[in-house]
Scaffold this motif. Structure first.
Motif, PDB file in Angstrom:
ATOM      1  N   LYS A 269       0.834  -1.199   0.000  1.00  0.00           N
ATOM      2  CA  LYS A 269       0.000   0.000   0.000  1.00  0.00           C
ATOM      3  C   LYS A 269       0.875   1.257   0.000  1.00  0.00           C
ATOM      4  O   LYS A 269       0.656   2.172  -0.802  1.00  0.00           O
TER       5      LYS A 269
ATOM      6  N   LEU B 292       2.529   1.645  -3.456  1.00  0.00           N
ATOM      7  CA  LEU B 292       1.585   2.136  -4.468  1.00  0.00           C
ATOM      8  C   LEU B 292       1.347   3.638  -4.327  1.00  0.00           C
ATOM      9  O   LEU B 292       1.303   4.369  -5.331  1.00  0.00           O
ATOM     10  N   LEU B 293       1.187   4.115  -3.089  1.00  0.00           N
ATOM     11  CA  LEU B 293       0.990   5.558  -2.863  1.00  0.00           C
ATOM     12  C   LEU B 293       2.218   6.347  -3.291  1.00  0.00           C
ATOM     13  O   LEU B 293       2.106   7.427  -3.867  1.00  0.00           O
ATOM     14  N   ARG B 294       3.400   5.806  -3.020  1.00  0.00           N
ATOM     15  CA  ARG B 294       4.639   6.477  -3.427  1.00  0.00           C
ATOM     16  C   ARG B 294       4.747   6.568  -4.933  1.00  0.00           C
ATOM     17  O   ARG B 294       5.056   7.610  -5.492  1.00  0.00           O
ATOM     18  N   LEU B 295       4.528   5.460  -5.595  1.00  0.00           N
ATOM     19  CA  LEU B 295       4.683   5.438  -7.047  1.00  0.00           C
ATOM     20  C   LEU B 295       3.623   6.284  -7.735  1.00  0.00           C
ATOM     21  O   LEU B 295       3.861   6.811  -8.823  1.00  0.00           O
ATOM     22  N   ALA B 296       2.464   6.452  -7.100  1.00  0.00           N
ATOM     23  CA  ALA B 296       1.413   7.320  -7.640  1.00  0.00           C
ATOM     24  C   ALA B 296       1.663   8.785  -7.259  1.00  0.00           C
ATOM     25  O   ALA B 296       0.904   9.659  -7.644  1.00  0.00           O
ATOM     26  N   LYS B 297       2.718   9.011  -6.495  1.00  0.00           N
ATOM     27  CA  LYS B 297       3.107  10.347  -6.018  1.00  0.00           C
ATOM     28  C   LYS B 297       2.006  10.997  -5.172  1.00  0.00           C
ATOM     29  O   LYS B 297       1.800  12.197  -5.214  1.00  0.00           O
ATOM     30  N   VAL B 298       1.313  10.149  -4.390  1.00  0.00           N
ATOM     31  CA  VAL B 298       0.311  10.621  -3.444  1.00  0.00           C
ATOM     32  C   VAL B 298       0.999  11.085  -2.161  1.00  0.00           C
ATOM     33  O   VAL B 298       0.559  12.028  -1.511  1.00  0.00           O
ATOM     34  N   ASP B 299       2.077  10.405  -1.792  1.00  0.00           N
ATOM     35  CA  ASP B 299       2.885  10.868  -0.673  1.00  0.00           C
ATOM     36  C   ASP B 299       4.357  10.662  -1.006  1.00  0.00           C
ATOM     37  O   ASP B 299       4.704  10.047  -2.005  1.00  0.00           O
ATOM     38  N   TYR B 300       5.203  11.221  -0.170  1.00  0.00           N
ATOM     39  CA  TYR B 300       6.641  11.237  -0.436  1.00  0.00           C
ATOM     40  C   TYR B 300       7.407  10.813   0.806  1.00  0.00           C
ATOM     41  O   TYR B 300       6.862  10.854   1.913  1.00  0.00           O
TER      42      TYR B 300
ATOM     43  N   PRO C 197      11.625   5.850 -10.439  1.00  0.00           N
ATOM     44  CA  PRO C 197      10.643   5.110  -9.646  1.00  0.00           C
ATOM     45  C   PRO C 197      10.784   3.589  -9.798  1.00  0.00           C
ATOM     46  O   PRO C 197      10.481   2.842  -8.872  1.00  0.00           O
TER      47      PRO C 197
ATOM     48  N   LYS D 231      11.125   1.191  -6.521  1.00  0.00           N
ATOM     49  CA  LYS D 231      10.256   0.029  -6.295  1.00  0.00           C
ATOM     50  C   LYS D 231      11.096  -1.234  -6.102  1.00  0.00           C
ATOM     51  O   LYS D 231      10.845  -2.019  -5.183  1.00  0.00           O
TER      52      LYS D 231
END
Length: 118
Positions: free
Chosen positions: A29, A32-40, A63, A67
């Motif tokens: 989870k 996925l958030l990192r790769l979607a650039k939702v958080d850093y 990225p 990963k």
């Protein structure tokens, strides 16, 4: 990520514990958030600004390598980025005190697994 074994385990919240920060689900989870650039990357309360900055740059520039690094570290406890070898020691892979407590927030994570692993 396929589940063979894992190199990281919280001594106070091991596999199967509801607060296990290194469960496959939590790590996937977070990734996925990192790769979607939702958080850093965020070093929060642990004062690891330098590594957080390095891994932020890796996430933004490559990225795919970010990963791969997280996956390999989680599974085997070691990885390589170019000529840089990362192999955290036992105490890093089996940390204590990843959670804190205060009256306002209750139990809180001092740092996420996705940030602790690298």
């Amino acid at each position: 990520m396929s589940f063979k074994s894992r190199a990281f385990e919280d001594k106070e919240h091991p596999a199967g514990d509801p607060l296990d920060p290194f469960s496959k689900e939590e790590v996937e989870k977070g990734l996925l958030l990192r790769l979607a650039k939702v958080d850093y990357p965020d070093q929060l309360y642990v004062m690891l600004c330098g590594p957080a900055a390095f891994f932020y740059c890796l996430l933004i520039d490559r990225p795919d390598l970010y990963k791969q690094m997280v996956k390999e570290l989680w599974e085997s406890g070691k990885t390589k980025i170019g000529t840089l070898k990362l192999e955290p020691g036992y105490d890093c892979r089996h940390p204590k005190n990843l959670y804190g407590y205060n009256k306002k927030e209750g139990i809180y994570s001092k740092i996420s697994a996705i940030d602790w692993i690298p």
